[in-house]
Design an enzyme around this catalytic site. Structure first.
Site, mmCIF file in Angstrom:
data_model
loop_
_atom_site.group_PDB
_atom_site.id
_atom_site.type_symbol
_atom_site.label_atom_id
_atom_site.label_comp_id
_atom_site.label_asym_id
_atom_site.label_seq_id
_atom_site.Cartn_x
_atom_site.Cartn_y
_atom_site.Cartn_z
ATOM 1 N N ARG A 179 3.858 -91.088 33.999
ATOM 2 C CA ARG A 179 5.281 -90.927 33.682
ATOM 3 C C ARG A 179 6.032 -90.361 34.881
ATOM 4 O O ARG A 179 7.116 -90.784 35.212
ATOM 5 C CB ARG A 179 5.451 -89.985 32.485
ATOM 6 C CG ARG A 179 5.520 -90.721 31.170
ATOM 7 C CD ARG A 179 5.593 -89.774 30.034
ATOM 8 N NE ARG A 179 4.471 -88.818 30.103
ATOM 9 C CZ ARG A 179 4.124 -88.006 29.115
ATOM 10 N NH1 ARG A 179 4.789 -88.008 27.994
ATOM 11 N NH2 ARG A 179 3.101 -87.175 29.238
ATOM 12 N N ARG A 240 -6.647 -93.350 23.636
ATOM 13 C CA ARG A 240 -6.456 -93.451 22.196
ATOM 14 C C ARG A 240 -6.450 -94.912 21.811
ATOM 15 O O ARG A 240 -5.997 -95.759 22.595
ATOM 16 C CB ARG A 240 -5.087 -92.860 21.782
ATOM 17 C CG ARG A 240 -5.063 -91.382 21.522
ATOM 18 C CD ARG A 240 -5.809 -91.011 20.239
ATOM 19 N NE ARG A 240 -5.800 -89.578 19.977
ATOM 20 C CZ ARG A 240 -6.660 -88.701 20.487
ATOM 21 N NH1 ARG A 240 -7.615 -89.096 21.284
ATOM 22 N NH2 ARG A 240 -6.583 -87.420 20.180
ATOM 23 N N GLU A 269 -9.493 -96.972 14.334
ATOM 24 C CA GLU A 269 -10.861 -96.449 14.239
ATOM 25 C C GLU A 269 -11.025 -95.552 13.009
ATOM 26 O O GLU A 269 -10.046 -94.935 12.577
ATOM 27 C CB GLU A 269 -11.227 -95.678 15.527
ATOM 28 C CG GLU A 269 -10.401 -94.433 15.767
ATOM 29 C CD GLU A 269 -10.741 -93.760 17.106
ATOM 30 O OE1 GLU A 269 -10.748 -94.430 18.148
ATOM 31 O OE2 GLU A 269 -10.967 -92.540 17.063
ATOM 32 N N HIS A 287 -15.814 -92.652 19.996
ATOM 33 C CA HIS A 287 -14.868 -91.553 20.275
ATOM 34 C C HIS A 287 -15.621 -90.250 20.563
ATOM 35 O O HIS A 287 -15.447 -89.245 19.858
ATOM 36 C CB HIS A 287 -13.880 -91.378 19.110
ATOM 37 C CG HIS A 287 -12.619 -90.667 19.499
ATOM 38 N ND1 HIS A 287 -11.397 -90.911 18.909
ATOM 39 C CD2 HIS A 287 -12.371 -89.697 20.435
ATOM 40 C CE1 HIS A 287 -10.471 -90.135 19.456
ATOM 41 N NE2 HIS A 287 -11.047 -89.381 20.383
HETATM 42 C C1 DGY Z 1 -9.015 -85.239 21.987
HETATM 43 O O1 DGY Z 1 -9.254 -84.050 22.159
HETATM 44 O O2 DGY Z 1 -7.870 -85.662 21.824
HETATM 45 C C2 DGY Z 1 -10.176 -86.157 21.973
HETATM 46 O O3 DGY Z 1 -9.791 -87.480 21.907
HETATM 47 C C3 DGY Z 1 -11.110 -85.825 20.833
HETATM 48 O O4 DGY Z 1 -10.612 -86.361 19.664
#
Ligand code: DGY
Length: 328
Positions: A179, A240, A269, A287
């Site tokens: 950004r 994510r 997910e 994850h």
């Molecule tokens: C976070 O800390 O955001 C990691 O993705 C673990 O979920």
């Protein structure tokens, strides 16, 4: 004196449960039962605080049912489960768990990059299936990692920790988009070049995503972006689900429009797009980028510390919306 009530939405390390029980009247979920939104709402009613794991949606509808609530403490760095504007309006503090997971997550980013570029999962599946009969010069020949160009999208704390590993340990050239541009002194440390997304995708041998999920970052990588990448490139997502269009990625992998992908996070997910499960040139992990025993304990400890500090003393270690909080 009546103790303040808190809810722990998922299983937690037993020493931390004990610590919370020393301060609060705790409702826990040590069986780690799955709660839907209605169940979460039912259990959150009347609680002053909640320990959360980054997946429990906290929005205006939920907050309207929980007027006693004062803090939701995520044990994750990501906080896209929080509608911070709604929380601020309701006088509810959100906290997250930054920093403590930076180095382990960066380790995992490099591990996933190496496993993907060097085709380790494909090779392992082949061996376990009993297909390995003899050595061949091109057996699972992959892409070079050392000396190649790494494009990092999202150059926050974790992105910079990966850049450090890649530049100093693997002699990689670093290009990044973010950004905002980093200070020249930080860029100089990793010899990192700031590029726009299209230029980065066109020149990177490996593209690594480590940006936060927001409405703006939804499908940062989709059909058009995949088309900009080199056919020999790999794509790594430790950010994510939703940042990559997983259906478009599966198609690009199947058609060898890019070489390979390594994914730790998925749209929707724990469901995984079925097309990703059937293409061989993708490494899939559930994850776990921050999942070392020590790091997960440190993340949980930070959430616990936030709950204790805020509910007992009105201060927080890692507040997200303290300045915007509407005090009732
Ligand atoms: C976070 O800390 O955001 C990691 O993705 C673990 O979920």
């Amino acid at each position: 004196m009546t103790r303040q009530k808190i809810l722990i939405t998922r299983a937690i390390q037993s020493d931390l449960l004990l610590r919370l029980q020393q301060h609060f009247d705790v409702t826990d979920n040590q069986p780690d039962a799955e709660w839907d939104a209605a169940e979460l709402q039912r259990r959150l009613k009347g609680q002053a605080g909640a320990y959360m794991t980054g997946i429990e949606r906290v929005d205006a509808a939920l907050l309207a049912q929980c007027p006693q609530l004062r803090i939701c403490a995520n044990m994750t760095v990501g906080y896209n489960n929080f509608d911070l504007a709604a929380m601020s309006a309701a006088g509810v503090l959100g906290t997250n768990a930054p920093d403590v997971l930076t180095e382990s997550t960066a380790d995992f980013g490099m591990a996933l990059l190496l496993a993907t570029a060097r085709r380790m999962a494909e090779g392992e599946r082949y061996l376990r299936a009993g297909h390995w009969q003899r050595w061949r010069y091109d057996l699972f020949a992959g892409a070079e990692v050392h000396g190649s160009t790494l494009g990092i999208i999202g150059m926050g704390r974790i992105g910079q920790a990966i850049a450090r590993r890649a530049a100093l340990g693997f002699g990689m050239q670093i290009v990044y988009c973010n950004r905002s541009r980093l200070d020249a002194s930080v860029e100089a440390q990793w010899n990192a070049r700031y590029l726009d997304k299209q230029a980065l995708l066109a020149c990177a041998d490996h593209v690594l995503l480590v940006l936060p999920y927001t409405p703006q970052s939804h499908h940062t990588i989709g059909v058009a972006e995949l088309a900009c990448m080199k056919p020999t490139a790999t794509l790594i997502n430790i950010a994510r689900g939703g940042i990559v269009d997983d259906a478009a990625l599966a198609q690009a992998l199947r058609e060898h429009r890019i070489a390979a992908a390594g994914l730790d996070v998925f749209e929707g997910e724990p469901a995984v797009h079925p097309d990703l499960l059937s293409v061989p040139n993708v490494v899939l992990t559930p994850h776990i980028a921050s999942a070392t025993t020590g790091t997960r304990h440190a993340m949980a400890t930070l959430a616990v510390d936030n709950l204790i500090a805020y509910l007992n003393e009105g201060r927080a270690l890692t507040p997200l919306n303290l300045a915007d909080l509407q005090r009732p």
